[in-house]
Structures are given as structure tokens and as C-alpha cells.
Motif scaffolding. Structure first.
Motif, PDB file in Angstrom:
ATOM      1  N   VAL A 117       0.857  -1.188   0.000  1.00 45.85           N
ATOM      2  CA  VAL A 117       0.000   0.000   0.000  1.00 45.85           C
ATOM      3  C   VAL A 117       0.890   1.234   0.000  1.00 45.85           C
ATOM      4  CG1 VAL A 117      -1.919  -1.104   1.215  1.00 45.85           C
ATOM      5  CG2 VAL A 117      -0.201   0.104   2.519  1.00 45.85           C
ATOM      6  N   PRO A 118       0.382   2.344  -0.494  1.00 52.12           N
ATOM      7  CA  PRO A 118       1.162   3.584  -0.390  1.00 52.12           C
ATOM      8  C   PRO A 118       1.414   3.913   1.083  1.00 52.12           C
ATOM      9  CG  PRO A 118      -0.654   3.850  -1.932  1.00 52.12           C
ATOM     10  CD  PRO A 118      -0.862   2.533  -1.238  1.00 52.12           C
ATOM     11  N   LEU A 122      -0.455   4.436   5.727  1.00 54.24           N
ATOM     12  CA  LEU A 122      -0.003   3.817   6.967  1.00 54.24           C
ATOM     13  C   LEU A 122       0.405   4.845   8.015  1.00 54.24           C
ATOM     14  CD1 LEU A 122       2.246   1.036   5.386  1.00 54.24           C
ATOM     15  CD2 LEU A 122      -0.175   0.892   6.021  1.00 54.24           C
ATOM     16  N   ILE A 123       0.309   6.118   7.670  1.00 58.29           N
ATOM     17  CA  ILE A 123       0.770   7.205   8.534  1.00 58.29           C
ATOM     18  C   ILE A 123      -0.391   8.170   8.776  1.00 58.29           C
ATOM     19  CG2 ILE A 123       2.429   9.125   8.721  1.00 58.29           C
ATOM     20  CD1 ILE A 123       3.760   6.369   8.553  1.00 58.29           C
ATOM     21  N   LEU A 129      -3.148   0.854   9.573  1.00 59.82           N
ATOM     22  CA  LEU A 129      -2.609   0.120  10.715  1.00 59.82           C
ATOM     23  C   LEU A 129      -3.376   0.426  11.994  1.00 59.82           C
ATOM     24  CD1 LEU A 129       1.221   0.448   9.992  1.00 59.82           C
ATOM     25  CD2 LEU A 129      -0.333  -1.430   9.385  1.00 59.82           C
ATOM     26  N   GLU A 130      -3.728   1.692  12.190  1.00 62.13           N
ATOM     27  CA  GLU A 130      -4.504   2.072  13.385  1.00 62.13           C
ATOM     28  C   GLU A 130      -5.890   1.455  13.351  1.00 62.13           C
ATOM     29  OE1 GLU A 130      -3.498   3.496  16.175  1.00 62.13           O
ATOM     30  OE2 GLU A 130      -1.503   3.490  15.285  1.00 62.13           O
ATOM     31  N   TYR A 137      -6.243  -6.382  16.033  1.00 63.04           N
ATOM     32  CA  TYR A 137      -5.069  -7.013  15.442  1.00 63.04           C
ATOM     33  C   TYR A 137      -3.816  -6.498  16.136  1.00 63.04           C
ATOM     34  CZ  TYR A 137      -7.996  -8.724  11.666  1.00 63.04           C
ATOM     35  OH  TYR A 137      -8.955  -9.349  10.946  1.00 63.04           O
ATOM     36  N   SER A 138      -2.808  -7.343  16.192  1.00 66.20           N
ATOM     37  CA  SER A 138      -1.522  -6.955  16.746  1.00 66.20           C
ATOM     38  C   SER A 138      -0.707  -6.316  15.614  1.00 66.20           C
ATOM     39  CB  SER A 138      -0.797  -8.184  17.291  1.00 66.20           C
ATOM     40  OG  SER A 138       0.492  -7.829  17.729  1.00 66.20           O
ATOM     41  N   VAL A 139      -0.343  -5.068  15.802  1.00 66.00           N
ATOM     42  CA  VAL A 139       0.420  -4.344  14.783  1.00 66.00           C
ATOM     43  C   VAL A 139       1.746  -3.933  15.403  1.00 66.00           C
ATOM     44  CG1 VAL A 139       0.488  -2.314  13.297  1.00 66.00           C
ATOM     45  CG2 VAL A 139      -1.688  -3.499  13.690  1.00 66.00           C
ATOM     46  N   ILE A 140       2.830  -4.363  14.776  1.00 67.81           N
ATOM     47  CA  ILE A 140       4.155  -4.028  15.268  1.00 67.81           C
ATOM     48  C   ILE A 140       4.688  -2.885  14.420  1.00 67.81           C
ATOM     49  CG2 ILE A 140       6.503  -4.864  15.625  1.00 67.81           C
ATOM     50  CD1 ILE A 140       5.235  -7.706  15.824  1.00 67.81           C
ATOM     51  N   ALA A 141       5.018  -1.790  15.059  1.00 69.62           N
ATOM     52  CA  ALA A 141       5.531  -0.613  14.358  1.00 69.62           C
ATOM     53  C   ALA A 141       6.904  -0.923  13.761  1.00 69.62           C
ATOM     54  CB  ALA A 141       5.634   0.577  15.302  1.00 69.62           C
ATOM     55  N   PRO A 142       7.277  -0.154  12.708  1.00 72.39           N
ATOM     56  CA  PRO A 142       8.605  -0.393  12.101  1.00 72.39           C
ATOM     57  C   PRO A 142       9.717  -0.096  13.081  1.00 72.39           C
ATOM     58  CG  PRO A 142       7.601   1.596  11.212  1.00 72.39           C
ATOM     59  CD  PRO A 142       6.601   0.948  12.110  1.00 72.39           C
TER      60      PRO A 142
END
Length: 142
Positions: A117-118, A122-123, A129-130, A137-142
Motif C-alpha cells: 500500500v502507499p 499507513l501514517i 494500521l490504526e 489485530y496486533s500491529v508491530i511498528a517499524p
């Protein structure tokens, strides 16, 4: 999987919308100017954004120039008011909804899932992601 959004519109509404579009004076000059400005000036920002992503400094990523260009180019016709007048959905909302639906389906049925995705999706506020994180869902940041 390539998520697609289908829009249903009556023939009468489509004809009316097309007639309305023909009457609208598009600001092509503003679109071209912001596009050239983004190309000429945004390369250092792109490098900065990439480095920030690689270092996990997500809060310093900005897509202001791209947003300005997108607003000048794509929002000329498909404003919320125009869409509502002809019963069209918000394109950005429809794409977000469809992508998230496809992502959740892939996550539920695959051991491993990769998505492209662009980065601007994601920001910032209401990013993909949010939304996934809010759904549990479990989202791991970069």
C-alpha cells in the motif's frame, strides 16, 4: 488479490454527472503546478521519509506535498458534495473499506500475508494500521 471498488449508478445519474463535469472548469494549471512542485522539491522529503521509516521514526514522516498535489488534481471533480449529489460513494473511503476487508480476509485465511500500500495510508490519522489495531489485530511498528 487486487481489491477493486465497484460503483453502481443509474444511467440518468451518470448522464447528469457527465453533463455537470462538462460544465466545470477544471483547474488543470494548479494540478500541473503542484505536480511539478512535488517532483522538483519533494525528492529530499521522500528520502527523509524513507530514512525515518527505516529508523522507526514514523512521527517525522510527512506527505504534505503529495497531499497538496492530490487535492489539486483529484478533488477538482470528486468532492464530497459532487459525490453526494449523484449518489456516488467517497472514493477514498470506499478504497479504504475494500482494502481493509480484503486484508482481514487474507489474514483470516492465510498463515502469511503480505500487502503493498502507499505509505501515506499507513501514517497519520485514520491510517490502515490504526484501524486494524482498533479491531484487535496486533500491529508491530517499524
Amino acid at each position: 488479490t487486487f481489491p477493486q471498488v465497484e460503483v453502481n449508478i443509474t444511467n440518468d445519474a451518470a448522464k447528469e454527472a457527465l453533463a455537470d463535469i462538462r460544465r466545470v472548469q477544471l483547474d488543470d494549471e494548479a494540478c500541473l503546478a503542484t505536480t511539478i512542485d512535488a517532483v522538483e522539491t519533494d525528492i529530499p522529503h521522500m528520502v527523509s521519509n524513507a530514512n525515518a521509516w527505516a529508523k522507526g521514526e514514523v512521527s517525522s514522516i510527512s506527505f504534505a506535498a503529495l497531499k497538496k498535489r492530490d487535492e489539486a488534481c483529484s478533488d477538482a471533480i470528486l468532492t464530497p458534495a459532487f459525490s453526494a449529489k449523484y449518489g456516488l460513494p467517497s472514493i477514498k473511503d470506499s478504497i479504504r473499506s475494500r482494502w481493509l476487508s480484503e486484508a482481514e480476509s487474507a489474514l483470516a485465511s492465510n498463515k502469511t500475508t503480505v500487502a503493498f500500500v502507499p505509505m501515506e495510508n499507513l501514517i497519520g490519522a485514520n491510517n490502515y494500521l490504526e484501524i486494524l489495531r482498533a479491531k484487535g489485530y496486533s500491529v508491530i511498528a517499524p
